[in-house]
Design an enzyme around this catalytic site. Structure first.
Site, PDB file in Angstrom:
ATOM      1  N   LYS A  12       8.213 -45.149  25.349  1.00 12.73           N
ATOM      2  CA  LYS A  12       8.470 -46.492  24.817  1.00 12.73           C
ATOM      3  C   LYS A  12       9.722 -47.123  25.417  1.00 12.73           C
ATOM      4  O   LYS A  12      10.570 -46.429  25.994  1.00 12.73           O
ATOM      5  CB  LYS A  12       8.557 -46.408  23.294  1.00 12.73           C
ATOM      6  N   TYR A  52      -2.146 -52.508  19.666  1.00 12.88           N
ATOM      7  CA  TYR A  52      -1.820 -52.103  18.290  1.00 12.88           C
ATOM      8  C   TYR A  52      -2.623 -52.884  17.247  1.00 12.88           C
ATOM      9  O   TYR A  52      -2.221 -52.938  16.086  1.00 12.88           O
ATOM     10  CB  TYR A  52      -0.318 -52.258  18.034  1.00 12.88           C
ATOM     11  N   ASN A 115      10.699 -44.749  18.308  1.00 11.33           N
ATOM     12  CA  ASN A 115      10.548 -43.294  18.228  1.00 11.33           C
ATOM     13  C   ASN A 115      10.186 -42.659  19.569  1.00 11.33           C
ATOM     14  O   ASN A 115       9.660 -41.552  19.620  1.00 11.33           O
ATOM     15  CB  ASN A 115       9.549 -42.931  17.121  1.00 11.33           C
ATOM     16  N   HIS A 118       4.565 -42.589  22.340  1.00  9.13           N
ATOM     17  CA  HIS A 118       3.280 -42.754  21.662  1.00  9.13           C
ATOM     18  C   HIS A 118       2.355 -41.608  22.044  1.00  9.13           C
ATOM     19  O   HIS A 118       2.372 -41.149  23.179  1.00  9.13           O
ATOM     20  CB  HIS A 118       2.636 -44.085  22.105  1.00  9.13           C
ATOM     21  N   GLU A 129      -7.821 -45.901  24.373  1.00 11.15           N
ATOM     22  CA  GLU A 129      -6.455 -46.200  24.837  1.00 11.15           C
ATOM     23  C   GLU A 129      -6.279 -45.908  26.335  1.00 11.15           C
ATOM     24  O   GLU A 129      -5.595 -46.661  27.036  1.00 11.15           O
ATOM     25  CB  GLU A 129      -5.446 -45.374  24.032  1.00 11.15           C
TER      26      GLU A 129
HETATM   27  P1  IDP Z   1       2.181 -42.899  15.263  1.00 10.99           P
HETATM   28  O1  IDP Z   1       2.798 -43.540  16.486  1.00 10.99           O
HETATM   29  O2  IDP Z   1       2.942 -41.661  14.847  1.00 10.99           O
HETATM   30  O3  IDP Z   1       0.717 -42.650  15.423  1.00 10.99           O
HETATM   31  P2  IDP Z   1       1.496 -45.164  13.588  1.00 10.99           P
HETATM   32  O4  IDP Z   1       1.425 -45.135  12.111  1.00 10.99           O
HETATM   33  O5  IDP Z   1       0.225 -45.219  14.358  1.00 10.99           O
HETATM   34  O6  IDP Z   1       2.388 -43.914  14.048  1.00 10.99           O
HETATM   35  O7  IDP Z   1       2.401 -46.412  13.976  1.00 10.99           O
HETATM   36  C1  IDP Z   1       2.440 -46.892  15.299  1.00 10.99           C
HETATM   37  C2  IDP Z   1       3.873 -47.187  15.669  1.00 10.99           C
HETATM   38  O8  IDP Z   1       4.358 -48.236  14.829  1.00 10.99           O
HETATM   39  C3  IDP Z   1       4.868 -46.034  15.442  1.00 10.99           C
HETATM   40  O9  IDP Z   1       4.897 -45.106  16.500  1.00 10.99           O
HETATM   41  C4  IDP Z   1       6.164 -46.774  15.302  1.00 10.99           C
HETATM   42  O10 IDP Z   1       6.684 -47.178  16.568  1.00 10.99           O
HETATM   43  C5  IDP Z   1       5.735 -48.024  14.527  1.00 10.99           C
HETATM   44  N1  IDP Z   1       5.865 -47.845  13.073  1.00 10.99           N
HETATM   45  C6  IDP Z   1       5.086 -47.093  12.245  1.00 10.99           C
HETATM   46  N2  IDP Z   1       5.490 -47.159  10.963  1.00 10.99           N
HETATM   47  C7  IDP Z   1       6.572 -47.985  10.974  1.00 10.99           C
HETATM   48  C8  IDP Z   1       7.451 -48.456   9.935  1.00 10.99           C
HETATM   49  O11 IDP Z   1       7.318 -48.128   8.752  1.00 10.99           O
HETATM   50  N3  IDP Z   1       8.448 -49.294  10.349  1.00 10.99           N
HETATM   51  C9  IDP Z   1       8.617 -49.689  11.640  1.00 10.99           C
HETATM   52  N4  IDP Z   1       7.812 -49.265  12.635  1.00 10.99           N
HETATM   53  C10 IDP Z   1       6.810 -48.417  12.311  1.00 10.99           C
HETATM   54 MG    MG Z   2      -0.834 -44.028  15.717  1.00 10.32          MG
END
Ligand code: IDP
Ligand code: MG
Length: 141
Positions: A12, A52, A115, A118, A129
């Site tokens: 990212k 997304y 984070n 992905h 994807e």
């Molecule tokens: P994942 O990446 O672990 O699969 P997802 O729930 O699919 O998590 O969410 C996609 C992305 O959206 C996350 O990697 C993160 O960057 C962002 N995200 C998820 N939950 C939150 C939140 O509560 N606050 C802000 N960003 C979030």
């Molecule tokens: Mg996800």
């Protein structure tokens, strides 16, 4: 073609921007994943929205789209037995604060949003994807 052993990874913008591409690629390599496609790109907002779109009702959607289109990312297709599940183990919990020691998100994530990486969450999504980012002549598996 048997696609059950591939997953999509994206380093990212926060991690690319701070020079973590190399260290993250090393961890991926050491964990035994084979990189079978890779490129650096800057997504437009529309790309990020589409990628997304499963999250479009979530409160963090707009902010996530802004973030993911804020700078270059490194997208990859990774090959490994049980790739989706194994890669989710390597990256760790969505929230870096909750991720296990040694995971990529623990080491390089700076917030839930930023984070660092992905990983696809299912075989079906991995297929969608990888096709979203890579054409047939860009995938080597
Ligand atoms: P994942 O990446 O672990 O699969 P997802 O729930 O699919 O998590 O969410 C996609 C992305 O959206 C996350 O990697 C993160 O960057 C962002 N995200 C998820 N939950 C939150 C939140 O509560 N606050 C802000 N960003 C979030
Ligand atoms: Mg996800």
């Amino acid at each position: 073609m048997d696609n059950n052993n591939i997953t999509l990874a994206i380093i990212k913008p926060n991690a690319v921007r701070t020079g973590k591409t190399g260290p993250i690629l090393s961890l991926i390599n050491e964990a035994g994943f084979e990189i079978v496609a890779m490129k650096m790109i800057k997504m437009t907002k529309n790309h990020a929205k589409l990628f997304y779109s499963v999250h479009k009702e979530k409160p963090f959607y707009e902010s996530l789209v802004e973030f993911m289109s804020s700078g270059p990312v490194v997208a990859m297709v990774l090959k490994h037995e049980n790739a989706v599940e194994e890669f989710r183990k390597l990256i760790g919990n969505t929230d870096p604060a909750k991720a296990e020691p040694g995971t990529i998100r623990k080491m390089f994530g700076i917030s839930i949003q930023m984070n660092a990486i992905h990983g696809s969450d299912s075989i079906e999504n991995a297929r969608w994807e990888t096709n979203f980012f890579f054409s047939e002549i860009e995938k080597f598996y």
